[in-house]
Design a protein around this motif. Structure first.
Motif, short mmCIF file in Angstrom:
data_model
loop_
_atom_site.label_atom_id
_atom_site.label_comp_id
_atom_site.label_asym_id
_atom_site.label_seq_id
_atom_site.Cartn_x
_atom_site.Cartn_y
_atom_site.Cartn_z
N VAL A 59 0.85 -1.19 0.00
CA VAL A 59 0.00 0.00 0.00
C VAL A 59 0.89 1.24 0.00
CG1 VAL A 59 -1.77 1.30 1.23
CG2 VAL A 59 -1.82 -1.20 1.26
N THR A 61 0.90 5.36 0.40
CA THR A 61 0.08 6.40 1.04
C THR A 61 0.65 7.76 0.74
OG1 THR A 61 -0.48 4.87 2.84
CG2 THR A 61 -0.90 7.20 3.21
N CYS A 62 -0.25 8.69 0.35
CA CYS A 62 0.15 10.06 0.06
C CYS A 62 -0.64 10.99 0.99
CB CYS A 62 -0.15 10.39 -1.39
SG CYS A 62 0.43 12.01 -1.92
N THR A 63 0.06 11.71 1.86
CA THR A 63 -0.58 12.62 2.80
C THR A 63 -0.42 14.05 2.30
OG1 THR A 63 -0.06 11.12 4.63
CG2 THR A 63 -0.69 13.38 5.20
N TRP A 74 -2.20 9.16 -8.50
CA TRP A 74 -0.99 8.33 -8.47
C TRP A 74 -0.47 8.06 -9.88
CZ3 TRP A 74 1.69 7.12 -4.21
CH2 TRP A 74 1.05 7.27 -2.98
N GLU A 86 -4.60 6.61 -1.06
CA GLU A 86 -3.90 5.33 -1.04
C GLU A 86 -3.91 4.69 -2.43
OE1 GLU A 86 -5.61 2.75 1.85
OE2 GLU A 86 -4.55 3.70 3.54
N TYR A 87 -2.81 4.01 -2.74
CA TYR A 87 -2.75 3.19 -3.95
C TYR A 87 -2.37 1.79 -3.51
CZ TYR A 87 -1.48 1.29 -8.47
OH TYR A 87 -1.39 0.49 -9.58
N VAL A 88 -3.21 0.81 -3.83
CA VAL A 88 -3.04 -0.55 -3.32
C VAL A 88 -2.63 -1.50 -4.44
CG1 VAL A 88 -4.15 -2.49 -2.15
CG2 VAL A 88 -4.76 -0.14 -1.52
#
Length: 227
Positions: A59, A61-63, A74, A86-88
């Motif tokens: 996973v 994660t971009c905050t 993404w 999120e990119y899973v």
């Protein structure tokens, strides 16, 4: 005021009305700044290059901060692959290899989104298993092994790019010849060498190197002393 459910910059109630939204829907939002704030990415996780096993999950994660809340997109190798914070990757394959980054944008920077640092992802594919004289090797690797005892040469074999499966072996194994021995010349397997009898004897001697090579067969022939 802020019009709920609408991701636009609203600086005043008049701005809401100008977009045909009922003024009743425009309500002050306590503790929410009315002045738009450009997006800022505060973290991308994982923060650096990494490798995962084939079939494993990961996973990203971009905050990002900003007002209105920014949209996150993404990218892999410059192409869009997803959206959201999120990119899973559910089960990694060779197609998931690449360089990832996220971008955040709201109404202040729709054409010039804030971008994160790039993170490279490498997928470790399953190796080719040990098979006879061939050792276990990683996907895409090539290995060279000597020919079996009694043979000259080497054989090469490559593990496929996707791993697991061996490609066809290349190279050549040649039966080792019979060695030079007490006057008998080095002779290829399956051939026969001949020598004249030593003087003063006359005649001819022969000796065969068998199809399997390596070891001479017994000497044949007869030498006679004239007189």
């Amino acid at each position: 005021c802020w019009c709920p459910g609408i991701k636009k910059c609203m600086l005043s109630e008049e701005a809401c009305k100008a977009r045909s939204y009922a003024s009743a829907k425009c309500q002050p939002k306590p503790h929410t700044p009315l002045v738009p704030i450009a997006p800022r990415i505060t973290r991308i996780d994982p923060p650096r290059a990494l490798a995962v096993a084939e079939g494993a999950s990961r996973v990203f994660t971009c905050t990002a901060t900003g007002h209105p809340a920014p949209d996150v997109t993404w990218f892999r190798d410059g192409l869009v692959v997803g959206s959201g914070p999120e990119y899973v990757i559910a089960a990694a394959t060779v197609g998931d290899r690449g360089v990832y980054h996220c971008a955040a944008a709201n109404c202040l920077n729709p054409l010039q989104p804030e971008t994160s640092d790039a993170v490279a992802l490498w997928v470790n594919l399953h190796p080719c298993p040990e098979a006879g004289d061939w050792p276990e090797v990683s996907a895409g690797a090539e290995v060279e092994v000597p020919c079996p005892t009694g043979y000259d040469g080497t054989m090469r074999r490559r593990c496929s790019e996707r791993g697991r499966a061996w490609e066809a072996a290349t190279g050549e194994c040649r039966v080792r010849p019979c060695p030079e021995e007490r006057g008998w010349p080095r002779t290829p397997a399956g051939q026969t060498a001949t020598l004249p009898c030593p003087a003063p004897a006359v005649g001819e001697l022969s000796r065969a190197c068998p199809a399997g090579g390596n070891t001479w067969l017994p000497i044949m022939g007869r030498c006679r002393v004239p007189g």
